[in-house]
Design a protein around this motif. Structure first.
Motif: not given
Length: 195
Positions: A19-37
């Motif tokens: 969780y400690v490793i993933r949390y900052p990346f997950e927070r940053r990913a929420k701010r990024g725009r997804v082009e295709k999912t």
């Protein structure tokens, strides 16, 4: 302290480390725009199966001892090997997140200005994060002396992996074309020289 109790404590530390490793990346990913999912009901089901095996069932065992019928007495060697795999899994997990940076996603997403990451730990292995999760599932099997809770990670994550790796590679090939096909030819999926 018994090997069984130590194994449970180490498993909790492994989950906390994840969780400690993933949390900052997950927070940053929420701010990024997804082009295709490629998220959808099937992906949600795969993620839930993996979570059940790597989190819910072992968490219930650690908290309550259930299911008691499947519990056995572990050897100190088993717990020590589980610790070694736990550390290896967390190191791999950190290296994958660091290499991916802004390209990281919890699911099958292509980000705006998505780049094909082939540096760092991705230089020789296409899916080192999956390698980290397999290693984590093996660590869990050794740390938790319960045939149901211990092995649930292998079954849960294995289900996610085998149902997701094909669509993920197809998505990357569609996005990056010959560059991804070339990358695939010179790298292993999970373990260099093995697979």
């Amino acid at each position: 302290m018994s090997a069984a109790l130590l194994g449970k404590i180490l498993w909790v530390l492994m989950v906390a480390g994840w969780y400690v490793i993933r949390y900052p990346f997950e927070r940053r990913a929420k701010r990024g725009r997804v082009e295709k999912t490629a998220r959808g009901k099937a992906e949600t089901a795969r993620m839930l199966i993996s979570l059940t095996g790597l989190g819910i069932l072992p968490g219930i065992f650690v908290a309550t001892g259930f299911p008691r019928f499947a519990t056995y007495a572990p050897s100190p060697l088993q717990t020590a090997l589980g610790l070694v795999l736990m550390v290896a899994a967390l190191v791999l997990f950190r290296l994958t997140h660091k290499a991916l940076g802004k390209m990281w996603s919890v699911s099958l997403d292509i980000r705006e200005k998505h780049e094909l990451v082939t540096r760092g730990i991705y230089e020789r292995v296409r899916h080192p994060m999956y390698t980290a999760f397999w290693t984590m599932a093996l660590a869990q099997a050794l740390l938790l002396p319960n045939l149901v809770a211990g092995l649930a990670g292998i079954v849960g994550f294995g289900t996610l992996y085998f149902l997701r790796v094909g669509p993920e590679e197809a998505m990357m090939e569609e996005r990056f074309g010959e560059a991804y096909r070339d990358y695939s030819r010179r790298t292993a999926r999970l373990v260099p020289g093995v697979y």
